[in-house]
Design a protein around this motif. Sequence first.
Motif, PDB file in Angstrom:
ATOM      1  N   LYS A 197      46.073  44.810  37.654  1.00  0.00           N
ATOM      2  CA  LYS A 197      45.492  44.426  35.676  1.00  0.00           C
ATOM      3  C   LYS A 197      45.591  42.962  36.098  1.00  0.00           C
ATOM      4  CE  LYS A 197      49.719  43.096  33.796  1.00  0.00           C
ATOM      5  NZ  LYS A 197      50.633  43.365  32.644  1.00  0.00           N
ATOM      6  N   GLU A 198      44.361  42.819  35.630  1.00  0.00           N
ATOM      7  CA  GLU A 198      43.981  40.994  34.878  1.00  0.00           C
ATOM      8  C   GLU A 198      45.355  40.225  34.550  1.00  0.00           C
ATOM      9  OE1 GLU A 198      40.650  38.440  32.440  1.00  0.00           O
ATOM     10  OE2 GLU A 198      39.959  40.189  34.233  1.00  0.00           O
ATOM     11  N   VAL A 199      45.290  39.068  35.180  1.00  0.00           N
ATOM     12  CA  VAL A 199      46.380  37.551  35.080  1.00  0.00           C
ATOM     13  C   VAL A 199      46.258  36.795  34.445  1.00  0.00           C
ATOM     14  CG1 VAL A 199      48.325  39.449  36.432  1.00  0.00           C
ATOM     15  CG2 VAL A 199      47.377  37.416  37.435  1.00  0.00           C
ATOM     16  N   VAL A 219      42.619  37.768  45.286  1.00  0.00           N
ATOM     17  CA  VAL A 219      41.055  36.909  44.093  1.00  0.00           C
ATOM     18  C   VAL A 219      39.933  36.868  43.963  1.00  0.00           C
ATOM     19  CG1 VAL A 219      41.055  34.559  44.133  1.00  0.00           C
ATOM     20  CG2 VAL A 219      43.482  35.359  44.404  1.00  0.00           C
ATOM     21  N   VAL A 220      38.675  36.674  42.867  1.00  0.00           N
ATOM     22  CA  VAL A 220      37.165  37.522  43.237  1.00  0.00           C
ATOM     23  C   VAL A 220      37.147  35.595  42.278  1.00  0.00           C
ATOM     24  CG1 VAL A 220      36.039  38.990  42.116  1.00  0.00           C
ATOM     25  CG2 VAL A 220      37.663  39.815  42.591  1.00  0.00           C
ATOM     26  N   ASN A 221      36.578  35.721  43.109  1.00  0.00           N
ATOM     27  CA  ASN A 221      35.467  34.482  42.548  1.00  0.00           C
ATOM     28  C   ASN A 221      33.938  33.983  43.013  1.00  0.00           C
ATOM     29  OD1 ASN A 221      34.488  31.673  44.264  1.00  0.00           O
ATOM     30  ND2 ASN A 221      35.679  30.938  42.326  1.00  0.00           N
ATOM     31  N   PHE A 222      32.833  34.244  41.821  1.00  0.00           N
ATOM     32  CA  PHE A 222      31.884  34.146  42.102  1.00  0.00           C
ATOM     33  C   PHE A 222      31.336  32.725  41.820  1.00  0.00           C
ATOM     34  CE2 PHE A 222      32.951  37.636  39.412  1.00  0.00           C
ATOM     35  CZ  PHE A 222      32.030  38.646  39.780  1.00  0.00           C
ATOM     36  N   VAL A 228      41.875  37.060  38.922  1.00  0.00           N
ATOM     37  CA  VAL A 228      42.723  36.960  40.133  1.00  0.00           C
ATOM     38  C   VAL A 228      43.728  38.731  39.279  1.00  0.00           C
ATOM     39  CG1 VAL A 228      45.021  36.576  41.133  1.00  0.00           C
ATOM     40  CG2 VAL A 228      43.356  34.468  40.570  1.00  0.00           C
ATOM     41  N   PHE A 229      43.589  39.522  40.244  1.00  0.00           N
ATOM     42  CA  PHE A 229      44.507  40.547  39.608  1.00  0.00           C
ATOM     43  C   PHE A 229      45.859  40.900  40.148  1.00  0.00           C
ATOM     44  CE2 PHE A 229      39.888  41.085  39.467  1.00  0.00           C
ATOM     45  CZ  PHE A 229      39.554  41.459  38.436  1.00  0.00           C
TER      46      PHE A 229
END
Length: 191
Positions: free
Chosen positions: A165-167, A78-81, A159-160
């Motif tokens: 893979k980006e989902v 989970v990548v959150n900017f 989220v990957f």
Amino acid sequence: MNTSTSTKTLIGLLVAGCVGLVIFLFVHVSDDPRRPISIGTAKAAACTAGERCLPDVTYVDTNGVAYTRKDLLGKVVVVNFWATWCKPCLKEIPDFSHVYERTRAQGVIFLGILTSDTPDEDTLLNFQSDHEMTYPVIRANSDILVSYNYPESLPTTIVFDRGGKEVFNRVGAVSDKALSDLINPLIAQPR
């Protein structure tokens, strides 16, 4: 070309542009953060050309821990900017921390990419403590920003799956329930 034809062409271009903008806004901005999200539990396949994949960059958190793409494959990422001044970001930080604490032992990693402001180390440490931020925080750098096409709106969450893979990609705050509903099926995917 006569004036009537050029006017009709200009109007046609404006209408097409407006339709495109409406579609973009509908797809990217109108998602209700409370709306259930569903992902299948089929095995996560490796990300292939043409798909949006976890970028091949190194993320270094504020404790000096480095995360590479190789380290992250096989995990739900989970990548959150976010930014310290962003009110929707402040709203979702406790939810993200709760989900992270519940799921990290199951192969989920959160990376909070701090962008748009640069607090000193002590200020950031106090901010993380005050907001019960338990997941890794990474200061944005040019490699990360370029890899994610410079997210313009905050917060932005991507989220990957375990295959990289980006989902999921959303602008705006994401609730504990919506994030849990998204992540739980991804956790269940065989590695």
